[in-house]
Scaffold this motif. Structure first.
Motif, PDB file in Angstrom:
ATOM      1  N   ILE A 357       0.870  -1.178   0.000  1.00 27.74           N
ATOM      2  CA  ILE A 357       0.000   0.000   0.000  1.00 27.74           C
ATOM      3  C   ILE A 357       0.903   1.223   0.000  1.00 27.74           C
ATOM      4  O   ILE A 357       1.451   1.627   1.025  1.00 27.74           O
ATOM      5  CB  ILE A 357      -0.956  -0.022   1.207  1.00 27.74           C
ATOM      6  CG1 ILE A 357      -1.870  -1.247   1.115  1.00 27.74           C
ATOM      7  CG2 ILE A 357      -1.790   1.250   1.249  1.00 27.74           C
ATOM      8  CD1 ILE A 357      -2.852  -1.403   2.249  1.00 27.74           C
ATOM      9  N   ASP A 358       1.055   1.808  -1.184  1.00 27.78           N
ATOM     10  CA  ASP A 358       2.045   2.859  -1.384  1.00 27.78           C
ATOM     11  C   ASP A 358       1.584   4.232  -0.919  1.00 27.78           C
ATOM     12  O   ASP A 358       2.398   5.075  -0.572  1.00 27.78           O
ATOM     13  CB  ASP A 358       2.422   2.929  -2.872  1.00 27.78           C
ATOM     14  CG  ASP A 358       2.923   1.595  -3.396  1.00 27.78           C
ATOM     15  OD1 ASP A 358       4.022   1.197  -3.018  1.00 27.78           O
ATOM     16  OD2 ASP A 358       2.198   0.944  -4.172  1.00 27.78           O
ATOM     17  N   VAL A 359       0.282   4.479  -0.957  1.00 33.14           N
ATOM     18  CA  VAL A 359      -0.241   5.812  -0.636  1.00 33.14           C
ATOM     19  C   VAL A 359      -1.368   5.660   0.375  1.00 33.14           C
ATOM     20  O   VAL A 359      -2.242   4.799   0.210  1.00 33.14           O
ATOM     21  CB  VAL A 359      -0.773   6.523  -1.897  1.00 33.14           C
ATOM     22  CG1 VAL A 359      -1.254   7.933  -1.544  1.00 33.14           C
ATOM     23  CG2 VAL A 359       0.295   6.580  -2.988  1.00 33.14           C
ATOM     24  N   GLN A 360      -1.337   6.479   1.417  1.00 32.34           N
ATOM     25  CA  GLN A 360      -2.399   6.477   2.410  1.00 32.34           C
ATOM     26  C   GLN A 360      -3.020   7.868   2.472  1.00 32.34           C
ATOM     27  O   GLN A 360      -2.326   8.855   2.757  1.00 32.34           O
ATOM     28  CB  GLN A 360      -1.873   6.052   3.782  1.00 32.34           C
ATOM     29  CG  GLN A 360      -1.344   4.620   3.795  1.00 32.34           C
ATOM     30  CD  GLN A 360      -1.106   4.095   5.206  1.00 32.34           C
ATOM     31  OE1 GLN A 360      -1.815   4.463   6.150  1.00 32.34           O
ATOM     32  NE2 GLN A 360      -0.108   3.220   5.355  1.00 32.34           N
ATOM     33  N   MET A 361      -4.313   7.937   2.191  1.00 30.65           N
ATOM     34  CA  MET A 361      -5.035   9.203   2.154  1.00 30.65           C
ATOM     35  C   MET A 361      -5.909   9.343   3.395  1.00 30.65           C
ATOM     36  O   MET A 361      -6.673   8.430   3.721  1.00 30.65           O
ATOM     37  CB  MET A 361      -5.914   9.286   0.898  1.00 30.65           C
ATOM     38  CG  MET A 361      -5.130   9.350  -0.402  1.00 30.65           C
ATOM     39  SD  MET A 361      -4.238  10.924  -0.532  1.00 30.65           S
ATOM     40  CE  MET A 361      -3.374  10.672  -2.087  1.00 30.65           C
ATOM     41  N   PRO A 362      -5.828  10.468   4.104  1.00 32.02           N
ATOM     42  CA  PRO A 362      -6.632  10.653   5.315  1.00 32.02           C
ATOM     43  C   PRO A 362      -8.097  10.891   4.986  1.00 32.02           C
ATOM     44  O   PRO A 362      -8.467  11.189   3.841  1.00 32.02           O
ATOM     45  CB  PRO A 362      -6.003  11.899   5.953  1.00 32.02           C
ATOM     46  CG  PRO A 362      -5.444  12.665   4.796  1.00 32.02           C
ATOM     47  CD  PRO A 362      -4.968  11.633   3.817  1.00 32.02           C
TER      48      PRO A 362
END
Length: 409
Positions: A357-362
């Motif tokens: 999981i390369d990108v984590q968006m709040p």
């Protein structure tokens, strides 16, 4: 022209078009009330001839008045609407005792407003005001002029939601906007393609109209050239171009891999970045998109349905020996930095699925939905929102990497 007195054509800004305008006496009264002497009257055949005259360029709109007798000539009515729209003339449809099917057909042909006859009080004047407001707003959504001399090799960035509500369209729209505004002067050119032909919401997120011309272009990509492709696009705030989903809900297999490749080749030739919003369903042309993509963002959330869909999605691509290494998984509504248990759950999910999981968006909260409802990117509706900041960072990193690659090339 009819036997009715006609004002000087230099003053005409509108015309009634009918078999016999005397059958619509209330329309005559309301036209005089709204426009004074600045209108004329035409028969059906006369209208088609008049649209080709220089005087027609001054027309703002026509009021096409029909009754049940005219339903026999529905193709002629459609041709009048088509020719008027081709000349940039708005169409107000006035109808008396006409079947719903005929009304629907003429509205799909391009009529801008519909007013029943006998005319309700003030209704014609309000319809005129609405078409004039549409005319004033038109430059903001005008089709761009594409130059055939442009020869770019635009980067293709795809967003694909692996379940409903995972923020794929939100990511795509705002990523496109952040890339388009990445530089204050001479920024990159960006085109967003909404290929979710059934539930595509890019038009809603940017408050753009859906148009029949999109379907026309997609149904004949072999005949597509720079001009036709440019006419299919809409300009959003002079910063980016958008191909909205068609007006009607269409089968996803109405286009083929060859159609998609032609559209992508055209878009890449004219733009630095091509952002694609995909349907959540895998279709026959998904392979073409994945093959052309430079990066393929797959959005998920921290729940069982996304975990199962991710596993099935990954297996489907591997079974067809497709380049799964292009996939970049994006966790929507990711746990906060201080939520250690949530962070551990994300890690376990990634390990169990064999992905990164390369990108984590709040979670941006209600401002995200509110911005979409208002048709504005987050940079304008909620510039300090944590989700907007993360998308801006992602866009900056993509643009920096792409700039380096272009210079190296």
């Amino acid at each position: 022209m009819s036997t009715m007195p006609q004002p000087d054509t230099s003053l005409i800004v509108a015309c009634t078009v009918s078999r016999d305008v005397q059958n619509f006496d209330l329309l005559i009264e309301d036209m005089e009330l709204a426009l004074g002497e600045s209108w004329g009257d035409l028969g059906f055949a006369e209208a088609l001839a008049f649209f080709g005259q220089p005087e027609a360029q001054a027309l703002e709109f026509i009021a096409l008045a029909i009754d049940e007798t005219d339903e026999e000539n529905l193709p002629l009515m459609g041709e009048i609407i088509t020719q008027a729209k081709a000349g940039g003339i708005k169409v107000i449809l006035i109808a008396e005792d006409v079947t719903p099917a005929s009304l629907h057909a003429l509205l799909r042909q391009g009529a801008d407003e519909f007013v029943p006859y006998p005319l309700p009080e003030n209704e014609l004047g309000e319809a005129i005001e609405r078409v004039r407001l549409q005319e004033q707003a038109l430059p903001a959504a005008a089709a761009p002029s594409l130059q055939s001399s442009n020869q770019k090799e635009g980067a293709v960035i795809v967003v694909h939601g692996l379940a409903g509500g995972t923020g794929a369209t939100t990511l795509g729209v705002n990523l496109a906007w952040e890339l388009a505004t990445a530089e204050k002067e001479n920024g990159p050119s960006v085109c967003m393609l909404d290929l979710d032909l059934q539930y595509g919401a890019v038009a809603t997120f940017l408050d753009l109209p859906r148009r029949e011309v999109v379907y026309d272009m997609l149904s004949d990509t072999e005949g597509m050239d720079d001009e036709i492709f440019g006419q299919s696009l809409l300009t959003f705030q002079d910063k980016m171009q958008v191909l909205t989903a068609p007006m009607e809900m269409l089968p996803l297999d109405i286009i083929t891999a060859e159609d998609v490749n032609r559209v992508l080749d055209m878009a890449r030739r004219h733009f630095d970045y091509v952002i694609i919003d995909m349907p959540s369903t895998l279709v026959s042309w998904s392979e073409a998109i994945l093959t052309a993509a430079h990066v393929y963002f797959a959005t998920v959330e921290l729940d069982m349905r996304c975990a199962q869909n991710t596993l099935r999605f990954k297996r489907a691509l591997q079974a067809e020996e497709l380049p799964v290494e292009k996939l970049r998984y994006v966790m929507n509504r990711a746990p906060k930095f201080t939520d250690l248990s949530g962070k551990a759950r994300v890690k376990r999910m990634a390990e169990s699925l064999g992905i990164s999981i390369d990108v984590q968006m709040p979670d941006g909260g209600k401002p995200i939905t509110q911005g979409a409802d208002h048709g504005l990117p987050l940079a304008q509706s909620a510039p300090k929102n944590p989700l907007r900041r993360e998308i801006a960072k992602l866009a900056a990193s993509i643009h920096e990497l792409n700039t380096k690659d272009v210079k190296a090339a």
